[in-house]
Design a protein around this motif. Structure first.
Motif, PDB file in Angstrom:
ATOM      1  N   ARG A 125      10.034  18.552  -8.104  1.00  0.00           N
ATOM      2  CA  ARG A 125       9.832  18.637  -9.550  1.00  0.00           C
ATOM      3  C   ARG A 125       9.080  17.397 -10.025  1.00  0.00           C
ATOM      4  N   PRO A 126       7.904  17.575 -10.626  1.00  0.00           N
ATOM      5  CA  PRO A 126       7.038  16.442 -10.989  1.00  0.00           C
ATOM      6  C   PRO A 126       7.721  15.373 -11.843  1.00  0.00           C
ATOM      7  N   ALA A 127       8.539  15.784 -12.797  1.00  0.00           N
ATOM      8  CA  ALA A 127       9.131  14.808 -13.724  1.00  0.00           C
ATOM      9  C   ALA A 127      10.478  14.261 -13.255  1.00  0.00           C
ATOM     10  N   ALA A 128      10.950  14.708 -12.081  1.00  0.00           N
ATOM     11  CA  ALA A 128      12.308  14.356 -11.648  1.00  0.00           C
ATOM     12  C   ALA A 128      12.500  12.853 -11.458  1.00  0.00           C
ATOM     13  N   ILE A 129      11.535  12.208 -10.796  1.00  0.00           N
ATOM     14  CA  ILE A 129      11.661  10.772 -10.525  1.00  0.00           C
ATOM     15  C   ILE A 129      11.662   9.984 -11.825  1.00  0.00           C
ATOM     16  N   ASN A 130      10.730  10.342 -12.731  1.00  0.00           N
ATOM     17  CA  ASN A 130      10.667   9.647 -14.021  1.00  0.00           C
ATOM     18  C   ASN A 130      11.949   9.848 -14.825  1.00  0.00           C
ATOM     19  N   GLN A 131      12.483  11.075 -14.785  1.00  0.00           N
ATOM     20  CA  GLN A 131      13.727  11.360 -15.513  1.00  0.00           C
ATOM     21  C   GLN A 131      14.858  10.489 -14.998  1.00  0.00           C
ATOM     22  N   LEU A 132      14.967  10.368 -13.660  1.00  0.00           N
ATOM     23  CA  LEU A 132      16.036   9.558 -13.075  1.00  0.00           C
ATOM     24  C   LEU A 132      15.854   8.082 -13.426  1.00  0.00           C
ATOM     25  N   LYS A 133      14.600   7.623 -13.448  1.00  0.00           N
ATOM     26  CA  LYS A 133      14.326   6.220 -13.808  1.00  0.00           C
ATOM     27  C   LYS A 133      14.740   5.932 -15.248  1.00  0.00           C
ATOM     28  N   VAL A 134      14.447   6.879 -16.136  1.00  0.00           N
ATOM     29  CA  VAL A 134      14.828   6.718 -17.552  1.00  0.00           C
ATOM     30  C   VAL A 134      16.344   6.644 -17.683  1.00  0.00           C
ATOM     31  N   LEU A 135      17.051   7.551 -16.971  1.00  0.00           N
ATOM     32  CA  LEU A 135      18.515   7.564 -17.015  1.00  0.00           C
ATOM     33  C   LEU A 135      19.099   6.278 -16.424  1.00  0.00           C
ATOM     34  N   GLY A 136      18.499   5.828 -15.309  1.00  0.00           N
ATOM     35  CA  GLY A 136      18.944   4.589 -14.676  1.00  0.00           C
ATOM     36  C   GLY A 136      18.800   3.402 -15.621  1.00  0.00           C
ATOM     37  N   GLU A 137      17.697   3.381 -16.359  1.00  0.00           N
ATOM     38  CA  GLU A 137      17.454   2.314 -17.331  1.00  0.00           C
ATOM     39  C   GLU A 137      18.501   2.363 -18.447  1.00  0.00           C
ATOM     40  N   GLN A 138      18.825   3.567 -18.888  1.00  0.00           N
ATOM     41  CA  GLN A 138      19.811   3.742 -19.968  1.00  0.00           C
ATOM     42  C   GLN A 138      21.171   3.171 -19.586  1.00  0.00           C
ATOM     43  N   VAL A 139      21.585   3.401 -18.347  1.00  0.00           N
ATOM     44  CA  VAL A 139      22.933   2.971 -17.925  1.00  0.00           C
ATOM     45  C   VAL A 139      22.922   1.644 -17.169  1.00  0.00           C
ATOM     46  N   GLY A 140      21.724   1.062 -16.998  1.00  0.00           N
ATOM     47  CA  GLY A 140      21.624  -0.230 -16.327  1.00  0.00           C
ATOM     48  C   GLY A 140      21.883  -0.184 -14.836  1.00  0.00           C
ATOM     49  N   VAL A 141      21.360   0.864 -14.177  1.00  0.00           N
ATOM     50  CA  VAL A 141      21.544   1.033 -12.731  1.00  0.00           C
ATOM     51  C   VAL A 141      20.181   1.148 -12.052  1.00  0.00           C
ATOM     52  N   GLU A 142      20.024   0.479 -10.913  1.00  0.00           N
ATOM     53  CA  GLU A 142      18.752   0.505 -10.189  1.00  0.00           C
ATOM     54  C   GLU A 142      18.473   1.893  -9.599  1.00  0.00           C
ATOM     55  N   VAL A 143      17.204   2.293  -9.641  1.00  0.00           N
ATOM     56  CA  VAL A 143      16.781   3.574  -9.074  1.00  0.00           C
ATOM     57  C   VAL A 143      15.783   3.297  -7.953  1.00  0.00           C
ATOM     58  N   TYR A 144      16.084   3.793  -6.757  1.00  0.00           N
ATOM     59  CA  TYR A 144      15.161   3.652  -5.628  1.00  0.00           C
ATOM     60  C   TYR A 144      14.298   4.906  -5.549  1.00  0.00           C
ATOM     61  N   ALA A 145      12.976   4.714  -5.541  1.00  0.00           N
ATOM     62  CA  ALA A 145      12.069   5.857  -5.498  1.00  0.00           C
ATOM     63  C   ALA A 145      10.825   5.520  -4.677  1.00  0.00           C
ATOM     64  N   GLU A 146      10.275   6.547  -4.024  1.00  0.00           N
ATOM     65  CA  GLU A 146       8.997   6.433  -3.309  1.00  0.00           C
ATOM     66  C   GLU A 146       8.132   7.621  -3.739  1.00  0.00           C
ATOM     67  N   PRO A 147       7.447   7.505  -4.890  1.00  0.00           N
ATOM     68  CA  PRO A 147       6.716   8.642  -5.477  1.00  0.00           C
ATOM     69  C   PRO A 147       5.719   9.317  -4.537  1.00  0.00           C
ATOM     70  N   GLU A 148       5.139   8.555  -3.624  1.00  0.00           N
ATOM     71  CA  GLU A 148       4.108   9.129  -2.732  1.00  0.00           C
ATOM     72  C   GLU A 148       4.711   9.783  -1.485  1.00  0.00           C
ATOM     73  N   ASN A 149       5.970   9.483  -1.208  1.00  0.00           N
ATOM     74  CA  ASN A 149       6.609  10.002   0.002  1.00  0.00           C
ATOM     75  C   ASN A 149       7.152  11.408  -0.263  1.00  0.00           C
ATOM     76  N   LYS A 150       6.839  12.367   0.594  1.00  0.00           N
ATOM     77  CA  LYS A 150       7.282  13.750   0.412  1.00  0.00           C
ATOM     78  C   LYS A 150       8.347  14.154   1.438  1.00  0.00           C
TER      79      LYS A 150
END
Length: 442
Positions: A139-164
């Motif tokens: 899902r294209p917006a999934a990583i961004n959505q999780l990052k926004v939520l992580g920012e809201q609750v003050g929790v780090e989000v690990y992501a590799e946008p280019e890795n499939k």
């Protein structure tokens, strides 16, 4: 939450007539109506029949005490059976490992990513060091959505946008968590259909490789019997540890959710309502049964209050009440405390009897806004000294807050009545008891 089912069960139990003893004759039609209410709410037919048969067997021949009506006795029996149906007792999560891994699975659109953020927020409040892993690579917006939520609750989000490669991302996230001292990694995965073999293979591989201490299946409570069927299909492949019910603030066919435990034999662990990050509760079968039957849930209400309870603020306001100095600044502070406790309609439903009293009443989440606007339109002197409020001041406040003079007058009257009540309670020595939420919790 389960409003339709609650209303139908209430009507069914009210049909029970007679005094002294519950017999086959006077309970038969009531049990039939209870079964119909459960099936209408999309509880699995076999489950509905089994639970109502047990209710009937338990009820028939039971002596009714003088102080208790047959209907009240039946409410107790129905409550016990619903509690047993939903698991009997609370089921805790298993948190093991360095770091512990929690794998989130579920259908597309079930609310997995939002729940992931909520769970991270809950664990963080418990003092845990949490990290989120963004493993939804579809899902294209999934990583961004999780990052926004992580920012809201003050929790780090690990992501590799280019890795499939979802498995590779999860493994790298766990390595990063070890290096950064995180104790829990919550892995958010892509939504998938049980019939999609490739996607099901992916989530199975994730579980086999990561060996999570907890695998949760997230299901939309409003999807009716589909919720039960998909839970069964996922469990056959994943053998998950627990179920999460989301979107319980909706109430179309939510009754299906309470039959999941009976069908897949896995505990319900969390319930989620709304979009706010604190709108998550540990699932307590007995408390949910009581709420379904309109009996309220005072224990959960007190726990919510304790979570947001500010001891220093309570003591400050207590002193002002004792001196009869409670003002609009204090009133605004108390409104903020209530809002932090969560959805207002949900809170009202926890008060015994309020669910029935509020039937058909739409509680607007923005209902506090006019009150806040009125208070914020006051001068600092007016907020601190409510007694100086003249007619011209009220007109200015109404104009400045975008409300009517009638709304301002109503607020002033309600505030004055509340201050009188506080003064009376203070004389009776009651404010100390009311202010001590921890004592109330015990």
């Amino acid at each position: 939450m389960f409003d339709n089912l609650s209303n139908k069960l209430d009507k069914a139990i009210k049909t029970l007539k007679g005094q002294g003893r519950i017999t086959d004759i006077n309970v038969a039609s009531t049990v039939k109506e209870i079964r119909r209410a459960l099936i209408d709410a999309d509880v699995n037919y076999k489950v509905a029949k089994e639970v109502t048969d047990r209710i009937k067997d338990k009820a028939i021949g039971r002596d009714v005490l003088i102080a208790v009506s047959p209907g009240q006795l039946l409410v107790k029996i129905v409550s016990e059976e619903l509690t047993e149906l939903m698991g009997g007792t609370k089921s805790d999560m298993t948190i093991k490992g360095d770091p512990a891994v929690i794998l989130i699975s579920g259908l597309q659109g079930s609310g997995k990513t939002t729940f992931t953020g909520k769970l991270a927020n809950l664990l963080k409040k418990q003092g845990k060091q949490v990290m989120l892993a963004a493993c939804d690579i579809y899902r294209p917006a999934a990583i961004n959505q999780l990052k926004v939520l992580g920012e809201q609750v003050g929790v780090e989000v690990y992501a590799e946008p280019e890795n499939k490669n979802a498995l590779q991302i999860a493994q790298n996230a766990i390595k990063h968590a070890k290096q950064s001292g995180k104790s829990i990694v919550i892995v958010d995965t892509a939504g998938r259909l049980a019939v999609d073999e490739e996607m099901m293979n992916e989530i199975s591989a994730l579980k086999e490789s990561l060996k999570p201490s907890e695998t949760l299946f997230v299901v939309d409570a409003m999807t009716g019997q589909d919720a039960v069927n998909t839970a069964k299909a996922f469990n056959e492949r994943l053998n998950f540890d627990g179920v999460v019910l989301t979107k319980l603030d909706g109430d179309t066919r939510g009754g299906a959710a309470i039959s999941i435990r009976a069908v897949v034999d896995k505990p319900l662990k969390f319930v989620s309502t709304g979009e706010k990050m604190d709108a998550i509760d540990v699932f307590h079968p007995d408390r949910m049964a009581q709420r379904i039957l309109g009996m309220g849930d005072v224990v959960s209400l007190v726990e919510r209050a304790q979570e947001t309870f500010d001891q220093q603020e309570a003591e400050r306001i207590n002193k002002k009440i004792r001196k009869n100095q409670f003002d609009f600044n204090d009133f605004l502070s108390q409104l903020d405390q209530i809002k932090k406790m969560g959805n207002i309609k949900d809170l009202l439903g926890m008060i015994p009897g309020m669910g029935k009293a509020m039937k058909g009443v739409d509680v607007d989440e923005n209902s506090f806004k006019p009150i806040e606007a009125i208070i914020q339109s006051m001068t600092p002197d007016e907020r601190a000294n409510p007694d100086i409020m003249t007619g011209s001041r009220r007109q200015r406040i109404a104009k400045g807050s975008g409300t009517s003079i009638q709304q301002v007058n109503n607020l002033m009257k309600q505030f004055d009545d509340m201050r009188k009540m506080m003064k009376t309670m203070n004389k009776m020595g009651g404010m100390k008891a009311l202010g001590n939420m921890k004592g109330l919790g015990r």
